[in-house]
Structure formats: C-alpha cells, structure tokens
Write a protein that holds these residues in place. Structure first.
Motif, short mmCIF file in Angstrom:
data_model
loop_
_atom_site.label_atom_id
_atom_site.label_comp_id
_atom_site.label_asym_id
_atom_site.label_seq_id
_atom_site.Cartn_x
_atom_site.Cartn_y
_atom_site.Cartn_z
N ASP A 247 -11.57 0.54 -30.77
CA ASP A 247 -11.46 1.74 -31.46
C ASP A 247 -10.35 2.62 -30.89
O ASP A 247 -10.34 3.32 -31.25
CB ASP A 247 -12.28 2.43 -30.90
N ASP A 279 -20.73 5.87 -35.09
CA ASP A 279 -19.63 4.77 -35.57
C ASP A 279 -20.38 3.88 -35.98
O ASP A 279 -22.41 3.64 -34.48
CB ASP A 279 -18.59 3.82 -34.76
N LYS A 294 -17.53 -2.78 -39.11
CA LYS A 294 -18.06 -0.83 -39.19
C LYS A 294 -17.37 -0.54 -40.14
O LYS A 294 -17.01 -0.37 -41.55
CB LYS A 294 -16.88 -0.19 -38.47
N ASN A 297 -18.35 5.93 -40.46
CA ASN A 297 -18.54 6.61 -39.67
C ASN A 297 -19.38 8.17 -40.03
O ASN A 297 -19.43 7.98 -40.88
CB ASN A 297 -17.16 6.95 -38.50
#
Length: 391
Positions: A247, A279, A294, A297
């Motif tokens: 990231d 996240d 992921k 967020n």
C-alpha cells in the motif's frame, strides 16, 4: 371453518425462521412450544441455521454481575432499544471475569481465573466446567485463550494458555502452560506450549474462523505474525498476513476479526499521531496468503467522532454493513457504530468503568445437554426460577 396448520409445518417452517427473542417469548404459549423451543436440539440447530442471526456485543465492567448486551447491527445503536441488561446466572459472583470466547451462541466464561462456565445468555442455561487444578505452589495468570465448535465430531473445545509464577525462590520463576478441554470428555489436558519453538504472547481472546483460533502477535514494532491454534489437531502454527507494504503506507497497528465468515484484519496507520482511516482485509480462501483482499476502507476523518478516535482506536468489530469502534477513555468505553453506506448515521454509546471483558456472540437456542441436566437461573438456582424465562 378455518383449518389449523399441521404442527410440523408450524415448527419446521415458521418457528425456525423467527429470531431468538421472539421464540423466548413464545415459550409461554404452551408447554409443548416451551419444550420444543428450549429443549429440542434439532429445532435449536435448525433455527440457528435458518433464521437471520443477531450479532451482539456483551460487556462486563468492574466485575459487576450486571452486563450490557448491545445489538451489533441495530440502526438505533446506542438507544435504549438496542441494548439489554443481563446478569450472570452463577450463584457466586466474580471479582473479575474473562470471556474465553463464543461459538454458536454459547459463551465460555472464566471467573477469577478459577471457575469456568459454559453459558447461553439468550436462554440463561449454564453449566459449570471442571477447574484446571493449578499446582499449589504456583499462581496462574491467563495469557491467551479461545473456544470453538468442531462440526466433524459435534463437539466444543476450550483452550487456555497461562503463565505459572513460582511462589518458591528456588524454583523456576515462570512456566508457560497450555490446557485444552473437550466438552465430550470434560477433563483439562495439557497441550504443547512449545510446538512453535518460541514463546507466544498474542492478545488474549482468540478469533475463531474455520474451527481454528487466531491471534495477532506483534514481534517487532508494526511487524505481526498470525498465530493459529487448530482445535481439531490441538497444534499451533504460523499463518501469513497480507503484504501491507504494497500500500505504500506506514503500518501502525492491526487487529483481528471475522467478516462474512472469513478471517479479517483491520489495519491503520499513524499519521501525525491521528488515526483517520482503517483498511479491512478479508482472507477469501482460508490459509492462502494470496487470497487476502482489501474489501473496504473506512474513512472517518470528516466524521463528528474523529476527536474520539484520535491516537489510535483500541478495537473494532466489523461487519459487511457497518463497523463498531471501541475507544477507551478515563471514564469507560465509547462504542461507536459507523454505517458503511451512510457514515453520517452514527450510533454512540458509553459504558462506564475501568476493567472490562468484551465478547461478540450470536443469539441462539443451542444447548449441549438433555433436559433433566440443564440448569437455568435468573439470579438464583431455585426450582421456581427455572420455570420462567425472561424475554
């Protein structure tokens, strides 16, 4: 003339689709319904599998017998309708309690690290489990623990790892020990604390997924391992976390949970000592590092709760629809529910105190004993108290 529906259709097609709270109320309709709802294991299992599950957070504060049960997903989170007051049904109240874990609506509770119980807070049925029997010349402090259900054997297991401190100067100062209890043969057995070849100091209550308990172990600043204990094989192993470095953000802390049945890691950064987003990563295929994804967020930098969440939030309970953040303060804990789609719809609730035990659980009617062996109380264990259930 209207014809009554057959009893099996009422029980198998209608009652099993209803939530636990409604079914508890229906136990007063007739002796038959009471028997089916409370004491029929097939009905309890079918209801748990068929109905939409209600996720709740149970909080114990300062060893008080009064508990708070908060509806995890309620759109009115924080209002009076979203929480209930419960009491430990045990005759002897604790100075301190630990929730060892939960599975299928059953909670595993340790009182003062000496007395152990399995308890269904929805029905108030409970059973005391055997004590571990620590050596008389040592004092024990639990370090990490967990509990879960094994579908292949229709069995529940509890594990506790603790540190034994010697009370005699000539003996070794401390020893790590692991004990495992199977409810089908309720005797605590010694487990292998050295199976990883190193001491493990993860964070207390294990996260259950795929019949395996998990803990995050921070072995270096912002460097974590995922420690797993397989309840079936009773062995430890190391699993891999996502590659957070991809990231390009400086990882500060991460915490573990479950979302949609999959293992989840919440990670956040230290940005000018202010945490403004989190996240959430979910393991789509169990024990496959490449499957970490992921999923969303959570950005709360512009939310009214931002001041409360500064200097690193201390905990998260995540669902696909919303997230509950926990923040310790000098007075107690703030519980903040944030809707993922409409983040301005905030729910805030404060529980005062200084020493907390917290566990997430699902409401169910599931129990593990026959009717004549089940014990249920409100605040005492008299025959009279077993005849009436609180809704």
């Amino acid at each position: 003339m209207a014809r009554e529906l057959p009893q099996d259709i009422i029980e198998n097609n209608i009652l099993t689709s209803l939530p636990v709270k409604s079914l508890i109320r229906f136990t007063s309709v007739s002796k038959h319904w009471r028997s089916v709802i409370l004491y029929n294991p097939k009905f309890a299992k079918s209801q748990f599998e068929s109905s939409s599950k209600t996720h709740r957070i149970l909080v114990s504060s300062n060893g008080s017998p009064e508990l708070k049960s908060l509806d995890f997903e309620s759109p009115w989170f924080g209002q009076a309708s979203s929480f209930r007051k419960l009491h430990f049904p045990f005759e002897q109240q604790p100075a301190h309690c630990n929730f060892l874990g939960s599975s299928n609506g059953l909670l595993f509770v340790a009182l003062d690290d000496k007395r152990f119980y399995i308890w269904n807070p929805s029905t108030q049925f409970f059973k005391q489990l055997p004590g571990i029997g620590y050596p008389s010349n040592r004092s024990a402090v639990s370090m990490y623990y967990g509990a879960g259900y094994l579908s292949a054997t229709d069995n529940y297991k509890v594990m506790i790892a603790y540190m034994l401190d010697s009370q005699e100067e000539e003996e070794e100062k401390s020893v790590e020990a692991v004990h495992v209890l199977s409810l089908k043969s309720p005797i605590w057995r010694m487990g292998n604390a050295d199976s990883l070849g190193t001491d493990i100091f993860p964070c207390l209550q294990g996260t259950l997924s795929n019949e395996v308990l998990h803990w995050l172990y921070e072995y270096n600043y912002s460097r974590y391992d995922l420690v797993a204990f397989d309840l079936a094989s009773e062995e430890f192993r190391i699993m891999q976390l996502p590659d957070f470095d991809d990231d390009g953000r400086s990882l500060y802390r991460c915490q573990l949970g479950v979302v949609g049945g999959g293992l989840c890691v919440a990670s956040y950064t230290d940005v000018a000592i202010t945490c403004d987003s989190v996240d959430f990563w979910v393991m789509r295929e169990y024990d496959v590092r490449e499957s970490w994804t992921k999923v969303f967020n959570l950005d709360f930098s512009n939310l009214p709760v931002q001041p409360l969440l500064e200097r690193s939030p201390c905990g998260w309970f995540a669902m696909e629809s919303g997230t509950v953040a926990l923040k310790w303060t000098g007075k107690g804990i703030w519980f903040m529910r944030i809707d993922h789609k409409e983040q301005d719809k905030l729910g805030l609730y404060m529980i005062e105190g200084s020493r907390f035990a917290i566990v997430e659980y699902e409401e169910s009617l599931i129990w593990i004993e026959e009717k004549e062996n089940v014990k249920r109380t409100g605040r005492n264990s008299s025959r009279r108290s077993r005849k009436k259930l609180k809704s």
